[in-house]
Design a protein around this motif. Structure first.
Motif, PDB file in Angstrom:
ATOM      1  N   ILE A 177      -9.559   9.138  -6.686  1.00  0.00           N
ATOM      2  CA  ILE A 177      -8.400   8.786  -5.742  1.00  0.00           C
ATOM      3  C   ILE A 177      -8.799   9.074  -4.326  1.00  0.00           C
ATOM      4  CG2 ILE A 177      -6.259   9.486  -5.123  1.00  0.00           C
ATOM      5  CD1 ILE A 177      -5.868  10.990  -7.744  1.00  0.00           C
ATOM      6  N   ILE A 178      -8.778   7.743  -3.980  1.00  0.00           N
ATOM      7  CA  ILE A 178      -9.407   7.533  -2.483  1.00  0.00           C
ATOM      8  C   ILE A 178      -8.352   7.417  -1.275  1.00  0.00           C
ATOM      9  CG2 ILE A 178     -11.526   6.934  -3.302  1.00  0.00           C
ATOM     10  CD1 ILE A 178     -10.731   4.141  -2.561  1.00  0.00           C
ATOM     11  N   SER A 179      -7.037   7.232  -1.781  1.00  0.00           N
ATOM     12  CA  SER A 179      -6.055   7.367  -0.829  1.00  0.00           C
ATOM     13  C   SER A 179      -4.684   7.808  -1.333  1.00  0.00           C
ATOM     14  CB  SER A 179      -5.708   5.418  -0.915  1.00  0.00           C
ATOM     15  OG  SER A 179      -5.363   5.015  -1.936  1.00  0.00           O
ATOM     16  N   GLN A 180      -3.666   7.712  -0.551  1.00  0.00           N
ATOM     17  CA  GLN A 180      -2.534   8.366  -0.854  1.00  0.00           C
ATOM     18  C   GLN A 180      -1.554   7.458  -0.514  1.00  0.00           C
ATOM     19  OE1 GLN A 180      -1.404  11.772   1.716  1.00  0.00           O
ATOM     20  NE2 GLN A 180       0.294  12.417   0.322  1.00  0.00           N
ATOM     21  N   ILE A 181      -0.687   7.096  -1.648  1.00  0.00           N
ATOM     22  CA  ILE A 181       0.392   6.070  -1.842  1.00  0.00           C
ATOM     23  C   ILE A 181       1.817   6.883  -1.946  1.00  0.00           C
ATOM     24  CG2 ILE A 181       1.348   4.121  -2.810  1.00  0.00           C
ATOM     25  CD1 ILE A 181      -1.575   3.385  -3.696  1.00  0.00           C
ATOM     26  N   GLN A 182       2.503   6.783  -0.600  1.00  0.00           N
ATOM     27  CA  GLN A 182       3.988   7.548  -0.789  1.00  0.00           C
ATOM     28  C   GLN A 182       4.923   6.565  -1.480  1.00  0.00           C
ATOM     29  OE1 GLN A 182       4.598  10.594   0.070  1.00  0.00           O
ATOM     30  NE2 GLN A 182       2.288  10.659   1.213  1.00  0.00           N
ATOM     31  N   PRO A 183       6.025   7.309  -2.098  1.00  0.00           N
ATOM     32  CA  PRO A 183       7.085   6.481  -2.886  1.00  0.00           C
ATOM     33  C   PRO A 183       7.873   5.629  -1.912  1.00  0.00           C
ATOM     34  CG  PRO A 183       7.991   8.763  -2.593  1.00  0.00           C
ATOM     35  CD  PRO A 183       6.271   8.719  -2.137  1.00  0.00           C
ATOM     36  N   GLY A 184       8.496   4.836  -2.774  1.00  0.00           N
ATOM     37  CA  GLY A 184       9.672   3.857  -1.906  1.00  0.00           C
ATOM     38  C   GLY A 184      10.534   4.721  -1.458  1.00  0.00           C
ATOM     39  N   GLY A 185      11.418   3.895  -0.514  1.00  0.00           N
ATOM     40  CA  GLY A 185      12.777   4.633   0.065  1.00  0.00           C
ATOM     41  C   GLY A 185      13.597   3.935   0.517  1.00  0.00           C
ATOM     42  N   ASN A 186      14.661   4.390   1.372  1.00  0.00           N
ATOM     43  CA  ASN A 186      15.722   3.622   1.587  1.00  0.00           C
ATOM     44  C   ASN A 186      15.312   2.394   2.687  1.00  0.00           C
ATOM     45  OD1 ASN A 186      17.546   5.059   0.018  1.00  0.00           O
ATOM     46  ND2 ASN A 186      17.886   6.685   1.585  1.00  0.00           N
ATOM     47  N   LYS A 187      15.073   1.195   2.209  1.00  0.00           N
ATOM     48  CA  LYS A 187      14.839   0.057   2.880  1.00  0.00           C
ATOM     49  C   LYS A 187      15.448  -1.040   2.578  1.00  0.00           C
ATOM     50  CE  LYS A 187      10.383   1.050   2.054  1.00  0.00           C
ATOM     51  NZ  LYS A 187       8.975   1.116   2.003  1.00  0.00           N
TER      52      LYS A 187
END
Length: 373
Positions: free
Chosen positions: A106-116
């Motif tokens: 794992i070489i990156s951090q991907i955050q979850p979606g949100g209110n957009k």
């Protein structure tokens, strides 16, 4: 591990005092059970019925916040239920398979979606709701449109409203939003979805157009039926709760009823749904099946739910929410899973939960997820 030691770990798990390794062991076992309809040692049990009971127990045990949108995972209740109905023998005789996500890859951090979301006004003006301050409002044709801090857009009548025009709210990949329409109807939009609606529901109907997925709680008005148009299908209701999934990359367009009644029409065919039923529009036909509505609408409550779901279906949801591309290595056509996890988690945690069962591993590089069997 003997029976006494296993019981002690389950006790600690239910109390929330077990170590991360013990927690992973319990949840790995649970996911292996619900992910397979037949397991050695339990062939004489009614697994489909059992899995349904477990799922309802999980839902019932997770406290709902006041907003009714967040539900917290409590797989511990499921483990306790298994023991209570006599599956402890199976549990103590099996060796938990340690299939974990290779963290070194794992070489990156991907955050979850949100209110957009993007709001398009009747004059063509576009407003990025993520840039609009909480509590801010704009006026449009006798309406006040206000943004709330919880990702909610509310339309309120503040003057004469005879407009024949409409607005569009659209969520990107990795976005979600809730809108309260001028008639009081509430709509939750999932990622990569759009809703077109008039500013004034004049005439003898309330008609909106949906792309993607939305959950509806329709304000009752017996004089004006509410109609959702999506592609070549129309869903007609008076006042009810239902979910519509019309993503183009899914094999069918699905309408799932939670309360009340709806009529689904497509290609000259009409089907009237009862609560707990789902209509699938496939080619020129409409199929109706019994489903668990709690799973279907888990997304708007803040969860991924995949009881008996195929891996590719799960990965499409993950792709839309985390804005990642997914590729496959190996034959994953018949791989199914059971369980749920919060959509607020980092993608690594979600993939790790999935990797605990079925011999599936994941490689995350940038925004590309490789699924390996």
């Amino acid at each position: 591990m003997d029976k006494k030691e296993a019981k002690e770990i389950l006790k600690k798990y239910n109390q929330g005092t077990c170590s991360p390794e013990e927690k992973e062991w319990v949840e790995s076992w649970y996911l292996q059970i619900v992910g397979n309809s037949k397991q050695e040692g339990v062939s004489d049990l009614d697994m489909p019925s059992l899995q349904k009971d477990i799922w309802h127990q999980i839902v019932a045990s997770r406290p709902i916040e006041k907003s009714k949108k967040k539900i917290y995972i409590r797989i511990a209740a499921a483990a306790s239920l298994f023991i209570a109905i006599g599956l402890s023998f199976y549990f103590f005789q099996q060796n938990a398979t340690d299939v974990s996500l290779d963290k070194n890859r794992i070489i990156s951090q991907i955050q979850p979606g949100g209110n957009k979301a993007m709001l398009t006004l009747s004059n063509g003006t576009k407003i990025n709701l993520a840039d609009l301050e909480d509590g801010a409002s704009v006026k449009e044709q006798g309406l006040r449109i206000s943004k709330r801090s919880n990702g909610e857009l509310i339309y309120e009548v503040v003057g004469e409203n005879n407009s024949t025009k409409g607005n569009t709210i659209e969520t990107p990949i990795g976005g979600q939003y809730q809108v309260v329409l001028p008639d009081g109807t509430k709509v939750w939009l999932n990622a990569s979805s759009a809703l077109e609606y008039p500013l004034n529901f004049s005439g003898n109907e309330r008609r909106v157009v949906l792309r993607g997925e939305g959950y509806f709680e329709v304000k009752s008005d017996k004089t004006k039926p509410f109609r959702v148009v999506s592609g070549n299908q129309i869903i007609e209701v008076l006042g009810t709760k239902f979910n519509v999934n019309t993503y183009k990359d899914e094999s069918s367009r699905k309408t799932t009823l939670l309360e009340g009644s709806v009529r689904v029409s497509a290609n000259g065919i009409n089907k009237l749904l009862k609560p707990g039923e789902q209509a699938k529009v496939i080619d020129d036909n409409i199929e109706v099946d019994k489903v668990d509505p709690d799973q279907v609408v888990a997304w708007y409550r803040g969860d991924f739910a995949f009881e008996g779901a195929e891996l590719q279906t799960i990965m499409r949801e993950i792709s839309r929410w985390y804005n990642v591309d997914v590729v496959y290595q190996g034959d994953i056509a018949n791989v199914k899973f059971g369980g749920s996890i919060s959509r607020s988690k980092d993608i690594r945690e979600v993939l790790h939960v999935l990797s605990l069962t079925q011999g599936v591993n994941f490689k995350l590089e940038g925004r590309r997820v490789t699924v390996m069997l």
